[in-house]
Design a protein around this motif. Structure first.
Motif, short mmCIF file in Angstrom:
data_model
loop_
_atom_site.label_atom_id
_atom_site.label_comp_id
_atom_site.label_asym_id
_atom_site.label_seq_id
_atom_site.Cartn_x
_atom_site.Cartn_y
_atom_site.Cartn_z
N ARG A 1 141.84 84.06 70.98
CA ARG A 1 142.02 82.83 71.34
C ARG A 1 141.05 81.88 70.63
O ARG A 1 140.30 81.70 71.04
CB ARG A 1 142.92 82.11 71.91
CG ARG A 1 144.18 83.28 72.05
CD ARG A 1 145.37 82.77 73.01
NE ARG A 1 145.08 82.96 74.24
CZ ARG A 1 145.65 82.28 75.93
NH1 ARG A 1 147.19 82.33 75.63
NH2 ARG A 1 145.30 82.82 76.67
N GLU A 2 141.13 80.95 69.76
CA GLU A 2 140.08 80.29 69.34
C GLU A 2 139.98 79.39 70.38
O GLU A 2 141.10 78.58 71.01
CB GLU A 2 140.90 79.02 68.09
CG GLU A 2 139.34 78.20 67.58
CD GLU A 2 139.06 78.50 66.54
OE1 GLU A 2 137.70 78.36 66.59
OE2 GLU A 2 139.22 79.67 65.46
N GLY A 3 138.77 78.73 70.88
CA GLY A 3 138.57 78.22 71.47
C GLY A 3 138.22 78.04 72.99
O GLY A 3 138.15 77.74 74.08
N GLU A 4 138.45 79.72 73.23
CA GLU A 4 139.03 80.36 74.21
C GLU A 4 137.52 80.70 75.13
O GLU A 4 137.35 82.05 74.01
CB GLU A 4 140.06 81.24 74.80
CG GLU A 4 140.46 81.80 76.11
CD GLU A 4 141.58 82.30 76.31
OE1 GLU A 4 141.46 84.11 76.74
OE2 GLU A 4 142.44 82.30 75.62
N ASN A 5 137.17 80.34 76.04
CA ASN A 5 135.59 81.24 76.71
C ASN A 5 135.44 81.29 77.54
O ASN A 5 134.74 80.84 78.42
CB ASN A 5 134.54 79.55 75.65
CG ASN A 5 134.89 78.30 76.88
OD1 ASN A 5 135.57 78.35 77.30
ND2 ASN A 5 134.44 77.57 75.95
N HIS A 6 136.64 81.85 79.00
CA HIS A 6 136.56 81.87 79.68
C HIS A 6 137.22 83.27 80.09
O HIS A 6 137.14 83.90 79.06
CB HIS A 6 137.11 81.09 80.88
CG HIS A 6 139.27 81.56 80.32
ND1 HIS A 6 139.44 80.57 79.33
CD2 HIS A 6 139.56 81.71 81.03
CE1 HIS A 6 140.82 80.70 79.56
NE2 HIS A 6 141.39 81.63 80.11
N ALA A 7 136.46 84.00 80.58
CA ALA A 7 136.47 85.01 81.29
C ALA A 7 138.26 85.76 81.74
O ALA A 7 138.82 85.03 82.15
CB ALA A 7 135.63 86.14 82.63
N ARG A 8 138.58 86.98 80.67
CA ARG A 8 139.52 87.50 81.04
C ARG A 8 140.05 88.86 81.59
O ARG A 8 138.42 89.65 81.19
CB ARG A 8 140.43 87.38 79.80
CG ARG A 8 140.60 85.98 79.03
CD ARG A 8 140.96 85.98 77.59
NE ARG A 8 142.91 86.64 77.69
CZ ARG A 8 143.24 86.90 77.13
NH1 ARG A 8 142.97 87.51 75.44
NH2 ARG A 8 144.40 86.54 76.92
N ASN A 9 140.46 89.45 82.85
CA ASN A 9 140.91 90.54 82.76
C ASN A 9 141.35 91.30 82.24
O ASN A 9 141.80 90.98 81.21
CB ASN A 9 142.07 90.38 84.43
CG ASN A 9 140.66 89.30 85.53
OD1 ASN A 9 140.01 89.60 85.72
ND2 ASN A 9 142.10 88.94 86.35
N PRO A 10 141.02 93.36 82.11
CA PRO A 10 141.52 93.82 82.01
C PRO A 10 143.37 93.73 81.88
O PRO A 10 143.52 92.89 82.99
CB PRO A 10 141.20 95.19 82.15
CG PRO A 10 140.06 94.91 83.11
CD PRO A 10 140.54 93.18 83.43
N VAL A 11 144.00 94.23 80.54
CA VAL A 11 145.28 94.21 80.71
C VAL A 11 145.88 94.93 82.02
O VAL A 11 145.45 96.07 81.99
CB VAL A 11 145.85 94.61 79.50
CG1 VAL A 11 145.45 93.91 77.83
CG2 VAL A 11 145.49 96.41 78.83
N GLY A 12 146.82 94.54 82.13
CA GLY A 12 147.76 95.57 83.63
C GLY A 12 148.11 96.98 82.75
O GLY A 12 148.48 97.40 84.20
#
Length: 581
Positions: free
Chosen positions: A57-68
């Protein structure tokens, strides 16, 4: 604005009952007159656009967890691809009916082993060329053990990853969250632009700054067998539900052919109507001589200049990019073969001998490859040429710069780095190079992004500039682009490059390969071409200039490097050839 429009094209789709015709934006007269221009207006995208999810996603810069949910389901082996298609369709219908996954995000691979051995490239060639995106990747060295993966072909995207900005750590995280060591064959295949800051030309626009895809439908060629697979990916946070994903997969499966035809791995006789080099031979000689003057100055920091060339060929008949790739694959021993085609884009194909890196958990390999000679027509002559390359001072300078630069980069993130061998000859069917292998152990798997961003641009194809480099570029940039390699500087080159190169390298000389859960592998996208129906091909090549280089010999090296493509064509109408201008 143009980039945003291109990204919208990637998410448009059509189903079996309704088709939307998508046109490229209007093209200016100035664009049409450019010699490197590929025409995209009035190009219909009926069967080739699919509803899919962009994992970045454009502009998204925070850590994201693995998919469920991350899961692989293996069905009972079958005898043929047609039976595998039947099994997959039944399994997907059952999954749709059961809806067994309660998580808001996930990726599920369903695979069917096939007893019959089928080449992945034959499977891909048997599919409609409008079934996009599509990809192919074949590793350089194959383990002959039964069941090991040889090559992969895929159509459609369960999830793709594409943006106009430079590939970042957060983009890497976005890819990694769909991958797991528990499912090692769920992989994201794709490539990254050589220089994300340079102006994007029309032929490369749909690729974005990077383009990766986890295929919806994938064919795995194995040692002694095959495998047909489907992948479903969903993420409610990306406005892409389980229902969206499985409906899109079924729409793609309806278009996949289970009839596989083994096609001849040779190109039909084709004549060249026109051939155009950028830079021209005259401009090339001027640029090389000026570069040598700068390198040889006593107060100059420059050690190496990498010059690149683009050759556009227009044949009398359409070039089938998969047929070209198959021909390259036949003589592609000890090389990677790749094919990447997003929606609304030409096909990027290549046959590259150069590894950027291979990671398996914490273990990492990289290579130094530089210096080029043709193979000899006899064993004795081949050995003589080999000795000449091994003892050449000019080639030793170029090779040492590449090897030591890679060593320093690996040492920054590895516990220890071993170079073995330090310099030998790597022989390919038509060419031989100086070669060294570097092995290290990463301190953490999280350092994979650091390795990728550090090793790219490869020192064999780029480097860092100096003030002298800027002066050189300013004086020669009107005729061609220059890349300056200095052993003590390795980061601003791409910025200068973007201001001077008169053709867009796109993903030529960039990383091309795949990310996996516990393993990733990338090659350097050299010995490559951009091919499209009705529009011919752009063939790319580059060569390193160091003290002792000779302009006409370096030009001959370019010709040698592109010969694996041009040998598939026959020259015609010599008055139209640039050599006569």
């Amino acid at each position: 604005m143009a980039t945003a429009t291109a990204h919208k094209w990637l998410t448009n789709f059509t189903n079996n009952t309704k088709c939307s015709n998508i046109l490229a934006p209007p093209i200016s007269k100035r664009q049409q007159q450019h010699p490197m221009f590929f025409t995209y207006n009035y190009r219909f995208m009926c069967q080739g656009c699919y509803l899919s999810m962009n994992g970045c996603r454009e502009g998204e810069n925070h850590a994201r967890n693995p998919v469920g949910t991350i899961e692989t389901r293996t069905l009972a082996p079958v005898a043929s691809p047609a039976m595998a298609m039947y099994s997959l369709n039944m399994a997907i219908s059952q999954l749709k009916s059961d809806s067994p996954f309660c998580t808001s995000s996930g990726v599920v691979r369903v695979e069917v082993p096939i007893q019959e051995h089928v080449e992945a490239i034959d499977w891909l060639h048997s599919q409609s060329h409008l079934l996009l995106p599509r990809c192919f990747f074949s590793g350089r060295e194959h383990n002959p053990c039964h069941g090991n993966l040889v090559s992969v072909a895929g159509v459609g995207s369960a999830v793709f990853f594409c943006q106009s900005h430079q590939f970042s750590y957060w983009d890497w995280i976005s890819v990694r969250r769909f991958l797991s060591e528990r499912c090692p064959l769920i992989r994201a295949y794709g490539a990254i632009r050589f220089n994300a800051k340079s102006k994007v030309s029309s032929e490369w626009r749909a690729f974005g700054s990077f383009y990766f895809m986890i295929p919806q439908v994938e064919f795995n060629e194995l040692e002694g067998g095959s495998m047909l697979t489907t992948t479903i990916a969903w993420d409610n946070a990306l406005s892409w539900s389980w229902e969206n994903a499985i409906n899109a997969l079924q729409a793609t499966l309806c278009k996949v052919s289970s009839s596989i035809v083994k096609f001849p791995k040779q190109a039909p006789p084709t004549l060249i109507l026109s051939s155009h080099n950028i830079p021209s031979k005259v401009d090339w000689d001027l640029a090389v001589n000026r570069a040598l003057q700068m390198i040889e100055q006593n107060d100059s920091l420059l050690a190496k200049v990498v010059l690149a060339r683009s050759t556009r060929v227009m044949p009398t008949a359409d070039i089938d990019p998969l047929r070209w790739l198959a021909c390259l694959k036949v003589e592609g021993g000890n090389a990677y073969q790749f094919f990447l085609q997003p929606p609304n884009a030409p096909a990027f194909i290549g046959n590259t001998p150069e590894q950027l890196f291979h990671r398996k958990r914490l273990h990492i390999n990289s290579e130094a490859l530089a210096g080029t000679r043709a193979r000899g027509v006899s064993v004795a002559l081949d050995h003589q040429i080999e000795l000449d390359l091994l003892t050449s001072p000019k080639d030793d300078i170029e090779f040492t710069i590449v090897r030591e630069t890679i060593r320093r980069k690996l040492e920054a993130v590895c516990e220890n780095v071993v170079i073995k061998p330090k310099k030998i000859i790597r022989k390919l069917p038509r060419i031989q190079h100086l070669f060294a292998q570097l092995v290290g152990r990463l301190r953490s798997e999280e350092d994979e992004f650091e390795i990728l961003s550090s090793l790219h641009p490869s020192p064999a194809v780029c480097g860092f500039p100096t003030k002298e480099a800027q002066l050189l570029i300013a004086e020669t940039g009107a005729s061609m682009g220059l890349l300056i390699t200095c052993p003590n500087h390795l980061n601003l080159c791409s910025l200068i490059f973007s201001a001077t190169e008169v053709f867009d390298r796109g993903m030529y000389a960039g990383p091309v390969g795949w990310f996996g859960g516990g393993e990733s592998e990338f090659a350097v996208g050299i010995r490559s071409a951009l091919v499209e129906k009705d529009l011919g091909a752009l063939i790319y090549a580059g060569t390193g200039i160091v003290e002792g280089s000779c302009p006409y010999l370096e030009w001959d090296e370019l010709e040698l490097k592109i010969s694996q493509f041009t040998k598939l064509l026959k020259l015609d109408l010599p008055l139209r050839q640039e050599s006569r201008l």
